[in-house]
Structures are given as structure tokens and as C-alpha cells.
Design a protein around this motif. Structure first.
Motif, mmCIF file in Angstrom:
data_model
loop_
_atom_site.group_PDB
_atom_site.id
_atom_site.type_symbol
_atom_site.label_atom_id
_atom_site.label_comp_id
_atom_site.label_asym_id
_atom_site.label_seq_id
_atom_site.Cartn_x
_atom_site.Cartn_y
_atom_site.Cartn_z
ATOM 1 N N GLY A 20 -8.524 -2.666 -6.516
ATOM 2 C CA GLY A 20 -7.740 -3.896 -6.419
ATOM 3 C C GLY A 20 -6.742 -3.855 -5.274
ATOM 4 O O GLY A 20 -6.558 -4.857 -4.561
ATOM 5 N N LEU A 21 -6.123 -2.705 -5.066
ATOM 6 C CA LEU A 21 -5.172 -2.572 -3.961
ATOM 7 C C LEU A 21 -5.889 -2.679 -2.615
ATOM 8 O O LEU A 21 -5.379 -3.308 -1.676
ATOM 9 C CB LEU A 21 -4.432 -1.236 -4.071
ATOM 10 C CG LEU A 21 -3.238 -1.017 -3.135
ATOM 11 C CD1 LEU A 21 -2.196 -2.113 -3.322
ATOM 12 C CD2 LEU A 21 -2.606 0.356 -3.370
ATOM 13 N N VAL A 22 -7.073 -2.092 -2.522
ATOM 14 C CA VAL A 22 -7.880 -2.234 -1.296
ATOM 15 C C VAL A 22 -8.229 -3.697 -1.061
ATOM 16 O O VAL A 22 -8.108 -4.219 0.063
ATOM 17 C CB VAL A 22 -9.162 -1.378 -1.388
ATOM 18 C CG1 VAL A 22 -10.125 -1.729 -0.263
ATOM 19 C CG2 VAL A 22 -8.819 0.102 -1.337
ATOM 20 N N GLY A 23 -8.677 -4.412 -2.111
ATOM 21 C CA GLY A 23 -9.030 -5.821 -1.979
ATOM 22 C C GLY A 23 -7.847 -6.677 -1.569
ATOM 23 O O GLY A 23 -7.956 -7.539 -0.685
ATOM 24 N N MET A 24 -6.698 -6.447 -2.212
ATOM 25 C CA MET A 24 -5.477 -7.171 -1.877
ATOM 26 C C MET A 24 -5.118 -6.992 -0.405
ATOM 27 O O MET A 24 -4.728 -7.936 0.289
ATOM 28 C CB MET A 24 -4.340 -6.651 -2.765
ATOM 29 C CG MET A 24 -3.014 -7.365 -2.604
ATOM 30 S SD MET A 24 -1.676 -6.451 -3.442
ATOM 31 C CE MET A 24 -2.380 -6.185 -5.074
ATOM 32 N N ALA A 25 -5.278 -5.763 0.092
ATOM 33 C CA ALA A 25 -4.912 -5.447 1.470
ATOM 34 C C ALA A 25 -5.917 -6.013 2.472
ATOM 35 O O ALA A 25 -5.525 -6.667 3.447
ATOM 36 C CB ALA A 25 -4.789 -3.929 1.640
ATOM 37 N N LEU A 26 -7.208 -5.786 2.228
ATOM 38 C CA LEU A 26 -8.217 -6.108 3.234
ATOM 39 C C LEU A 26 -8.656 -7.572 3.213
ATOM 40 O O LEU A 26 -9.051 -8.112 4.249
ATOM 41 C CB LEU A 26 -9.441 -5.205 3.056
ATOM 42 C CG LEU A 26 -9.195 -3.708 3.243
ATOM 43 C CD1 LEU A 26 -10.504 -2.933 3.156
ATOM 44 C CD2 LEU A 26 -8.499 -3.419 4.571
ATOM 45 N N ILE A 54 -8.711 -7.627 -10.300
ATOM 46 C CA ILE A 54 -9.153 -6.250 -10.568
ATOM 47 C C ILE A 54 -7.947 -5.347 -10.776
ATOM 48 O O ILE A 54 -7.910 -4.515 -11.696
ATOM 49 C CB ILE A 54 -10.031 -5.739 -9.404
ATOM 50 C CG1 ILE A 54 -11.334 -6.542 -9.331
ATOM 51 C CG2 ILE A 54 -10.337 -4.254 -9.558
ATOM 52 C CD1 ILE A 54 -12.160 -6.244 -8.094
ATOM 53 N N PHE A 55 -6.934 -5.511 -9.926
ATOM 54 C CA PHE A 55 -5.713 -4.713 -10.054
ATOM 55 C C PHE A 55 -5.046 -4.944 -11.410
ATOM 56 O O PHE A 55 -4.606 -3.998 -12.072
ATOM 57 C CB PHE A 55 -4.752 -5.089 -8.921
ATOM 58 C CG PHE A 55 -3.531 -4.223 -8.837
ATOM 59 C CD1 PHE A 55 -3.533 -3.073 -8.057
ATOM 60 C CD2 PHE A 55 -2.385 -4.548 -9.531
ATOM 61 C CE1 PHE A 55 -2.408 -2.271 -7.974
ATOM 62 C CE2 PHE A 55 -1.246 -3.755 -9.453
ATOM 63 C CZ PHE A 55 -1.262 -2.617 -8.668
ATOM 64 N N SER A 56 -4.997 -6.209 -11.834
ATOM 65 C CA SER A 56 -4.365 -6.529 -13.115
ATOM 66 C C SER A 56 -5.129 -5.926 -14.281
ATOM 67 O O SER A 56 -4.533 -5.494 -15.278
ATOM 68 C CB SER A 56 -4.273 -8.047 -13.285
ATOM 69 O OG SER A 56 -3.490 -8.620 -12.263
ATOM 70 N N THR A 101 0.818 -1.215 0.000
ATOM 71 C CA THR A 101 0.000 0.000 0.000
ATOM 72 C C THR A 101 0.848 1.259 0.000
ATOM 73 O O THR A 101 0.395 2.311 -0.476
ATOM 74 C CB THR A 101 -0.953 0.021 1.208
ATOM 75 O OG1 THR A 101 -0.197 -0.164 2.418
ATOM 76 C CG2 THR A 101 -1.983 -1.085 1.101
ATOM 77 N N ALA A 102 2.075 1.175 0.515
ATOM 78 C CA ALA A 102 2.948 2.350 0.526
ATOM 79 C C ALA A 102 3.767 2.430 -0.758
ATOM 80 O O ALA A 102 3.805 3.473 -1.416
ATOM 81 C CB ALA A 102 3.870 2.327 1.740
ATOM 82 N N LEU A 103 4.435 1.326 -1.140
ATOM 83 C CA LEU A 103 5.308 1.396 -2.313
ATOM 84 C C LEU A 103 4.511 1.649 -3.581
ATOM 85 O O LEU A 103 4.809 2.574 -4.341
ATOM 86 C CB LEU A 103 6.127 0.107 -2.447
ATOM 87 C CG LEU A 103 7.122 0.105 -3.614
ATOM 88 C CD1 LEU A 103 8.123 1.236 -3.488
ATOM 89 C CD2 LEU A 103 7.854 -1.231 -3.704
#
Length: 466
Positions: free
Chosen positions: A381-387, A433-435, A339-341
Motif C-alpha cells: 500500500g505504501l508503494v502504491g500510494m507513493a508511485l 490496501i494500506f488500510s 515513505t520516511a516517517l
């Protein structure tokens, strides 16, 4: 590099459930996990740094008022050097991890330290390329500094940040093949924290502030204060902030606590600039020229959001001494890392790239659909990956570390539980989703370069005048 990094990330994540294969295909014989993970991390640094350095070169004519003589040749040489270092270091890492370089593994293969995996020869060449980039930048900055106008203070801070980028990368050369791990880790975190999270943060704040002043989104005074604040925070606490990384080298608790506190302050300036821009953008969104820069600006605003959440919230979650004891190296660490990088530096790199493309193709009409898909798919997608995966697995690991010990939270017995495997598979929706967002961006750029739709001459001339 961007598309390749996404693919390698998918393979690395999938190894978490199949171990040695990708949907039954035994690719680990050619791409073992160590290589995939090394390339995934290195490519992230490479493509993000490339977008930032390229943006610096792009805005030099705007600073100087004219393109320096023979600048095109210099930029082409730098591009060829970047290609050589990227391909050479990736090849060397593969050969080194495959034990095919013998005693030359340290110099041409993989050093084995995260974020500075590349062999020492490639590391030296990269440092030389950064110095060459600084020289190309200086050719355009020098005449601009001679003018004592309202933007001089901002330009001076931008120059200092540009000088610091190659200088602080040189910290990675301060340890040798047989240095003690505590010494090597100390200097490695100078690169990761002071180079990537420190002066690149100041450079990013300066670049965004400069672009926003040119777009009329913020005043010179606001931009200068934000960048100056970023520089003060970094200079006052950047070195101290590095110390929270040194947990595994025996750093005292009080020092780690001090480092974590100062590190948390570094997210403030970039967030300040981003939210200021969003406020102004909302007030003037109907302006035609601003609409042409809508997507770069929205990516800059996304930087401000992820800067607070990914770098700030999730970063401080794992940085203080007590959390470090239980959490460092568990899934809460990649939660912060992703989430940071990407959320901060990756979004910023995409925004800077789109800003440059807008000027390089001024007569092109940008299709909204792929950019809208890209922006929302990457963020969702980043939210989904994280949560769905990283956060719940990290919390379960934290409970296991508290109840049974850190060793158990990383053991095969824990990581091969059905609930962990289910949570790893839960990455599929977010990653997919991210892809989609990643390939939408790649498709947009490809179409823009190969078959762009062009606007009328009058519209281009009006935009140029504005």
C-alpha cells in the motif's frame, strides 16, 4: 491512535478532490482540512513515539536484571500523562483552529507550525513527560552500567540517546508567540530533524541493535560499531544536516548543500543493522525460537528498506539547493514524508510493539494470517500510494515549476486539472490496501489481548529458556 491516524489520512487525501466534503457528506464544518491534517501529523508522532518510549521501558528489566522498585506505578502514571496530553492537545488544536480560544490560542490551541502544532502548555507537559520517562529509564539503566561486561559500550550509547530525547525536544521551546518566522522555523527544525530524524534515529539503532544481540542475530561488536557509527555521523553532521531544512529562512546555498550532504549519511547505520539481521535471519530461519520472533524481525528489515528508499533516495531527491528551489512543498515532499516517517519510524514502531507483545504474551500462539496480511498490505500500500499518486503529481508539479514558476505548480488552475484529479483518485488502491494492513494489525492485537490461543506449558518453558 494508529487507527485514528489512518482514518484522518483518508479524509485529508479525499479533500484533494471534493474539497469540503467526504463522499458528499459536508464534514468540513466540523473537521476542516487544517484540523484533519494537523491531527494526522500529530497522531503519527504520538503513536510512533509511544511505541519507542514503551519499548525502552520494556527492556529496562533485561538491562538491569530486575524490575526497579515501584516501576509499575511509575509507568502507569506516565501512561495517564500521555493520554492527557494527547487528548488535551487535540482538543486544543480543534478549539484554536476554530478561533474559540481568543488570545490563548498559542498556549492551549495550535501554534501552527508543522510537527509542533500543539499549544505551548501541552508542549511543556510533553517535555515534562519525556523527562519523567528518562527518570524511569535511568532507574533500570544505572545498575546495568555498573557491570563492566561486553554490552557496556552499547548500553552507554543507548543511555546517551535516551538522555538526548527529552533534551532536544526542548529546542521547540526556544521561540515565543511573537518570534520572527525565521527564528521559529530554525528551532522547529531542531525538533523535527535533531529530535525525530537525529537522536530518535540513534535511539532506534541502539534499541534494534540491543534486541538483535539478545536474539543472537548480530554480535555485540557489530551492534556497538553500528550504533557508534550512527552517533558519530549524527554528532558530526546532524546539526549541519538540519540546515537543508532552512531553505525558506534565507539560508545561503552553500550551507544548504552542506546540510543536504550530511543529512544523506544518516540513513546508513540503521540500514546496515537491518541488512545484517536479514542475512543472519535467512541463515537461521529454521530455529524454533527465531520463528517466534519472525514478524518483529521482518518489520525491522522493512525499516532498513524504507530507510534507504524513503529517507535516503526520496529524501536526497528534494534536499540539495537546486531541487529545493523547484520542489520544496510540492508533492515530492509528502512522497519523502510518507515513505520516511511511516516507512522507517512507523514500521519500526510496529516491530518494537510486536517484540514487546511476544514477551508480554509468551504463551499465546500468534495467527500468521493477520500478521502476513498486515506486513505485505502496509508495504504494498505504501508503494502504491507513493508511485501511483505522490511521485507522478510531484513530477508534473516540478515540470510546471520549471516552465512557469513555483506559484503555478501550487495554484488552483494546476491542481484542478483532470489529470491531477485522476492521479489523486489513483491513491484509492494503495490507500485501501494500506488500510487493510492497518486494520489487520489492530485486529491481531485485539484478538491477542481478548481471546488468545495458548501454547502448551512445555513449549513456553522451552522458549523462555532459549
Amino acid at each position: 491512535l494508529w487507527v485514528l491516524q489512518i482514518g484522518l489520512g483518508a479524509i485529508a487525501a479525499h479533500y484533494g478532490v471534493e474539497g469540503t466534503s467526504f463522499f458528499g457528506i459536508p464534514i468540513d464544518q466540523y473537521l476542516p482540512y487544517n484540523i484533519v491534517r494537523t491531527w494526522h501529523l500529530q497522531l503519527g508522532i504520538f503513536w510512533i513515539a509511544t511505541t519507542w518510549l514503551a519499548t525502552g521501558l520494556y527492556i529496562v528489566p533485561a538491562l538491569a536484571g530486575a524490575e526497579p522498585k515501584h516501576q509499575r506505578l511509575g509507568v502507569n502514571i506516565l501512561f495517564a500523562a500521555v493520554v492527557f496530553v494527547v487528548l488535551g492537545s487535540m482538543t486544543g488544536e480543534w478549539l484554536g483552529i476554530k478561533q474559540k480560544l481568543g488570545r490563548l490560542w498559542f498556549w492551549f490551541g495550535s501554534q501552527g507550525y508543522e510537527y509542533v502544532d500543539l499549544g505551548r502548555v501541552w508542549q511543556i507537559l510533553l517535555f515534562g513527560g519525556l523527562c519523567y520517562w528518562l527518570w524511569l529509564m535511568w532507574r533500570g539503566i544505572k545498575p546495568a552500567l555498573a557491570r563492566r561486561d561486553s554490552s557496556r559500550s552499547l548500553l552507554l550509547l543507548f543511555t546517551i540517546a535516551s538522555i538526548a530525547i527529552p533534551m532536544f525536544y526542548a529546542a521547540g521551546l526556544m521561540y515565543g508567540e511573537r518570534s520572527h518566522v525565521a527564528v521559529a522555523e530554525y528551532w522547529r527544525w531542531w525538533v523535527v530533524h535533531l529530535w525525530v530524524e537525529g537522536f530518535f534515529e540513534v535511539f532506534a539503532t541502539a534499541v534494534i541493535a540491543f534486541l538483535f544481540t539478545k536474539l543472537g542475530l548480530i554480535k555485540n561488536s557489530t551492534a556497538t560499531v553500528a550504533v557508534l557509527f550512527a552517533t558519530i555521523v549524527f554528532m558530526a553532521g546532524g546539526v549541519l544536516g538540519t540546515l537543508h531544512h532552512l531553505y525558506f529562512t534565507g539560508t545561503p546555498v552553500a550551507v544548504i548543500a552542506l546540510g543536504a550532504s550530511f543529512s544523506a549519511l544518516e540513513v546508513v547505520p540503521l540500514a546496515y543493522v537491518g541488512f545484517e539481521a536479514y542475512h543472519t535471519f535467512k541463515l537461521g530461519h529454521a530455529t524454533p525460537w527465531m520463528q517466534r520472533y519472525k514478524w518483529p524481525i521482518l518489520f525491522f528489515v522493512a525499516v532498513a528498506f524504507w530507510n534507504l528508499v524513503g529517507a535516503g533516495l526520496f529524501g536526497f531527491l528534494i534536499n540539495p539547493p537546486l531541487p529545493l528551489y523547484y520542489m520544496q512543498g510540492l508533492n515530492l515532499t509528502p512522497l519523502h514524508g510518507h515513505t520516511a516517517l511511516f516507512g522507517v519510524y512507523g514500521m519500526l514502531g510496529i516491530g518494537l510493539m510486536l517484540f514487546c507483545l511476544r514477551g508480554m504474551k509468551p504463551d499465546a500462539i500468534w495467527p500468521e494470517a493477520p500478521l502476513r496480511t498486515c506486513f505485505w498490505a502496509l508495504n504494498i500500500g505504501l508503494v502504491g500510494m507513493a508511485l501511483f499518486t505522490l511521485l507522478p503529481i510531484g513530477v508534473l508539479q516540478l515540470i510546471a515549476a520549471i516552465d512557469h514558476g513555483y506559484w503555478f505548480a501550487r495554484s488552483a488552475d494546476f491542481m484542478q486539472q483532470p489529470i491531477i484529479e485522476m492521479l489523486v483518485w489513483m491513491r484509492v488502491p494503495g490507500d485501501t490496501i494500506f488500510s487493510v494492513g492497518a486494520f489487520a494489525l489492530a485486529w491481531f492485537v485485539l484478538r491477542l489481548w481478548i481471546a488468545p490461543r495458548k501454547a502448551g506449558v512445555a513449549e513456553v518453558a522451552t522458549d523462555a529458556a532459549r
